[in-house]
Design an enzyme around this catalytic site. Structure first.
Site, PDB file in Angstrom:
ATOM      1  N   HIS A 135       0.871  -1.178   0.000  1.00 29.06           N
ATOM      2  CA  HIS A 135       0.000   0.000   0.000  1.00 29.06           C
ATOM      3  C   HIS A 135       0.912   1.233   0.000  1.00 29.06           C
ATOM      4  O   HIS A 135       1.984   1.199   0.614  1.00 29.06           O
ATOM      5  CB  HIS A 135      -0.836  -0.055   1.281  1.00 29.06           C
ATOM      6  CG  HIS A 135      -1.919   0.973   1.389  1.00 29.06           C
ATOM      7  ND1 HIS A 135      -1.685   2.292   1.692  1.00 29.06           N
ATOM      8  CD2 HIS A 135      -3.268   0.862   1.248  1.00 29.06           C
ATOM      9  CE1 HIS A 135      -2.830   2.948   1.745  1.00 29.06           C
ATOM     10  NE2 HIS A 135      -3.812   2.109   1.468  1.00 29.06           N
ATOM     11  N   ASP A 175       3.013  -3.740   8.373  1.00 29.29           N
ATOM     12  CA  ASP A 175       1.748  -3.070   8.110  1.00 29.29           C
ATOM     13  C   ASP A 175       0.649  -4.089   8.452  1.00 29.29           C
ATOM     14  O   ASP A 175       0.400  -5.021   7.691  1.00 29.29           O
ATOM     15  CB  ASP A 175       1.695  -2.645   6.644  1.00 29.29           C
ATOM     16  CG  ASP A 175       0.360  -2.015   6.275  1.00 29.29           C
ATOM     17  OD1 ASP A 175      -0.580  -2.083   7.089  1.00 29.29           O
ATOM     18  OD2 ASP A 175       0.252  -1.479   5.161  1.00 29.29           O
ATOM     19  N   GLN A 201      -4.570  -4.826   7.554  1.00 27.93           N
ATOM     20  CA  GLN A 201      -5.564  -5.803   7.115  1.00 27.93           C
ATOM     21  C   GLN A 201      -5.482  -7.097   7.918  1.00 27.93           C
ATOM     22  O   GLN A 201      -6.270  -8.015   7.671  1.00 27.93           O
ATOM     23  CB  GLN A 201      -5.390  -6.115   5.616  1.00 27.93           C
ATOM     24  CG  GLN A 201      -5.584  -4.909   4.701  1.00 27.93           C
ATOM     25  CD  GLN A 201      -7.031  -4.429   4.651  1.00 27.93           C
ATOM     26  OE1 GLN A 201      -7.954  -5.116   5.114  1.00 27.93           O
ATOM     27  NE2 GLN A 201      -7.249  -3.249   4.115  1.00 27.93           N
ATOM     28  N   LYS A 203     -10.739   0.117  10.538  1.00 26.10           N
ATOM     29  CA  LYS A 203     -10.889  -1.138   9.783  1.00 26.10           C
ATOM     30  C   LYS A 203     -11.242  -2.294  10.707  1.00 26.10           C
ATOM     31  O   LYS A 203     -11.394  -3.434  10.267  1.00 26.10           O
ATOM     32  CB  LYS A 203      -9.593  -1.459   9.037  1.00 26.10           C
ATOM     33  CG  LYS A 203      -9.275  -0.481   7.914  1.00 26.10           C
ATOM     34  CD  LYS A 203      -8.040  -0.913   7.171  1.00 26.10           C
ATOM     35  CE  LYS A 203      -7.435   0.188   6.339  1.00 26.10           C
ATOM     36  NZ  LYS A 203      -8.149   0.421   5.071  1.00 26.10           N
ATOM     37  N   CYS A 255      -4.671   2.208  -3.651  1.00 25.74           N
ATOM     38  CA  CYS A 255      -3.410   2.742  -3.100  1.00 25.74           C
ATOM     39  C   CYS A 255      -2.253   1.775  -3.285  1.00 25.74           C
ATOM     40  O   CYS A 255      -1.365   1.695  -2.428  1.00 25.74           O
ATOM     41  CB  CYS A 255      -3.556   3.134  -1.628  1.00 25.74           C
ATOM     42  SG  CYS A 255      -4.814   4.356  -1.328  1.00 25.74           S
TER      43      CYS A 255
HETATM   44  N1  PMP Z   1      -1.990  -0.420   4.622  1.00 21.96           N
HETATM   45  C1  PMP Z   1      -2.949  -1.226   4.161  1.00 21.96           C
HETATM   46  C2  PMP Z   1      -2.599  -2.627   3.786  1.00 21.96           C
HETATM   47  C3  PMP Z   1      -4.245  -0.754   4.043  1.00 21.96           C
HETATM   48  O1  PMP Z   1      -5.202  -1.547   3.575  1.00 21.96           O
HETATM   49  C4  PMP Z   1      -4.533   0.586   4.407  1.00 21.96           C
HETATM   50  C5  PMP Z   1      -5.931   1.144   4.268  1.00 21.96           C
HETATM   51  N2  PMP Z   1      -6.441   1.049   2.939  1.00 21.96           N
HETATM   52  C6  PMP Z   1      -3.495   1.381   4.901  1.00 21.96           C
HETATM   53  C7  PMP Z   1      -2.235   0.842   4.996  1.00 21.96           C
HETATM   54  C8  PMP Z   1      -3.703   2.789   5.320  1.00 21.96           C
HETATM   55  O2  PMP Z   1      -4.613   2.874   6.373  1.00 21.96           O
HETATM   56  P1  PMP Z   1      -5.176   4.293   6.825  1.00 21.96           P
HETATM   57  O3  PMP Z   1      -5.765   4.917   5.603  1.00 21.96           O
HETATM   58  O4  PMP Z   1      -6.185   3.982   7.856  1.00 21.96           O
HETATM   59  O5  PMP Z   1      -4.016   5.063   7.347  1.00 21.96           O
END
Ligand code: PMP
Length: 417
Positions: free
Chosen positions: A129, A206, A209, A232, A372
């Site tokens: 991401h 990270d 998920q 999430k 992203c």
């Molecule tokens: N890493 C991963 C794997 C994600 O799925 C996400 C959220 N789409 C993020 C980072 C970023 O999370 P946040 O937008 O809550 O900072």
């Protein structure tokens, strides 16, 4: 359809139960909240709201107690000590706190042992991401270190062997996601953390998920830092966590500074509190912390082993539904292989945004785009995919609705001719 283990919980979620026939398959972006979380936030706002860690009033004391109790709950939920849980705005902010702190350490602003410089390497994967990629690109630029990555294959998957092959004594840091938000691939975290430790590299996980879906014991996994977001995992927006091993957090320079995080301030310099408070400058998201505490209470009551079992069952159902449709290409692990409760796919001859619009018109909420993860999509040979993702309140019927709508999408756009 046979009842599934968590089917009873749907009534707890006004964002699901209160929306009639609408099907919500976008929990990987953000999850709906149960009444227990909404009530905890509202109750705190009505009766206990005050600033925390400031002054000596009874109101501050009570609010601080609620705030710190939430931290204890989240710490216990992920196998961490309380001092190892730093509140951040979200996972993105948490990852930036680590990268920014390492950048400061590299400029002689404290934490010398953590300094990174020329000749060092930062290793990521091509599946990350942007939140777990761009901060490392910037850190490499600032320090003169080299950014390297583990490539992904046609399905968006990478292997531990390919990662190991890129580890060397030059590796200063390895950053990777526990669960990919596009492919659903689940990484063997403990193996990677051990291999990184062997070459003296720090690990950053990270866990965005994974924290919502898998029983998580960060201490046992052996990573140095981790990041995740409350929104999430049934909690509010505006709060996330930076996890770090206590001795590392006490050394890491705080990338964001200001009030509350300090011991002594003169006109020339400042000394910082130990972790976690050294990172928590400014007025804190107290209501959000209380809501986050209620979210992990709720997940703990469900039992994370059941949450995982439910997710695995729905993942299988999603994969079956998507793979059954001619002209639809599933990305990520193959049918029958382990994956998190999501499925991303490409519909031949139909742009993902059209797929999303078609599904939305039929009451099915999914996510379309690059999620992203542009480098990953570039490798997949497509600008965008459609992603369906499930959570505790998702029922088999929701997945079946997706399956039957997908069966019509190519004909609707004339792509089957
Ligand atoms: N890493 C991963 C794997 C994600 O799925 C996400 C959220 N789409 C993020 C980072 C970023 O999370 P946040 O937008 O809550 O900072």
């Amino acid at each position: 359809t046979p009842p599934h283990p968590l089917v009873d919980v749907r009534a707890d979620f006004p964002g699901v139960a209160g929306r009639g026939d609408r099907v919500y398959l976008d929990s990987a972006a953000t999850a709906q909240r149960p009444e227990a979380v909404i009530a905890a936030e509202a109750g705190f706002t009505r009766s206990d709201y005050a600033a925390v860690h400031r002054g000596s009033s009874m109101a501050t004391g009570e609010a601080t107690f609620a705030f710190e109790t939430a931290r204890e709950k989240v710490a216990a939920f992920v196998g961490a000590g309380e001092r190892e849980i730093v509140w951040a705005e979200n996972a993105t902010d948490a990852l930036n706190l680590v990268a920014g702190g390492l950048s400061d350490a590299s400029r002689g602003l404290g934490g010398e042992r953590l300094a990174i410089g020329e000749g060092d390497e930062i290793l990521v994967t091509e599946a990350e991401h942007h939140a777990n990629l761009i901060p490392w690109q910037r850190l490499a630029r600032r320090t003169g270190a080299t950014l390297r990555w583990v490539p992904v294959d046609d399905r968006g998957l990478w292997t531990v062997d390919d990662l190991r092959a890129r580890l060397s004594p030059r590796t200063a840091l390895v950053a990777f996601s526990h669960v990919s938000n596009v492919t659903g691939l689940i990484a063997p975290v403990a193996d990677i953390a051990a291999a990184a430790r062997d070459v003296g590299a720090l690990t950053v996980l990270d866990a965005c998920q994974s924290a919502p879906h898998l029983p998580l014991d960060l201490g046992a996994l052996g990573v140095d830092f981790a990041a995740f977001s409350a929104h999430k995992m049934l909690g509010p927006t505006g709060i996330g966590v930076l996890y770090g091993r206590a001795e590392l957090l006490d050394e890491l320079p705080p990338a964001r500074t200001g009030g509350s995080a300090i011991t002594t301030v003169t006109m020339e310099d400042a000394e910082f509190l130990p972790s976690p408070h050294r990172f928590e400058a400014g007025t804190q998201p107290v209501t959000q912390a209380v809501g986050f505490g209620a979210a992990v209470d709720y997940l703990t009551r469900l039992d994370m082993r059941d949450v995982r079992a439910h997710g695995a069952e729905l993942a299988g159902r999603l994969v079956d539904a998507v793979s059954a449709v001619p002209g639809v290409r599933l990305v990520g692990p193959r049918p029958g292989e382990d994956r998190a409760a999501l499925a991303s796919f490409v519909v031949d001859g139909v742009h993902a945004h059209d797929v999303g619009q078609f599904l939305d018109d039929r009451g099915i909420t999914v996510r379309t785009g690059h999620h992203c993860a542009q480098p990953l999509h570039r490798r997949l040979g497509t600008a965008a995919t459609t992603r369906a993702s499930a959570y505790v309140y998702t029922a088999p019927d929701d997945v079946d609705a997706l399956g039957s709508a997908l069966g019509e999408v190519r004909a609707f756009f004339g792509a089957d001719r």
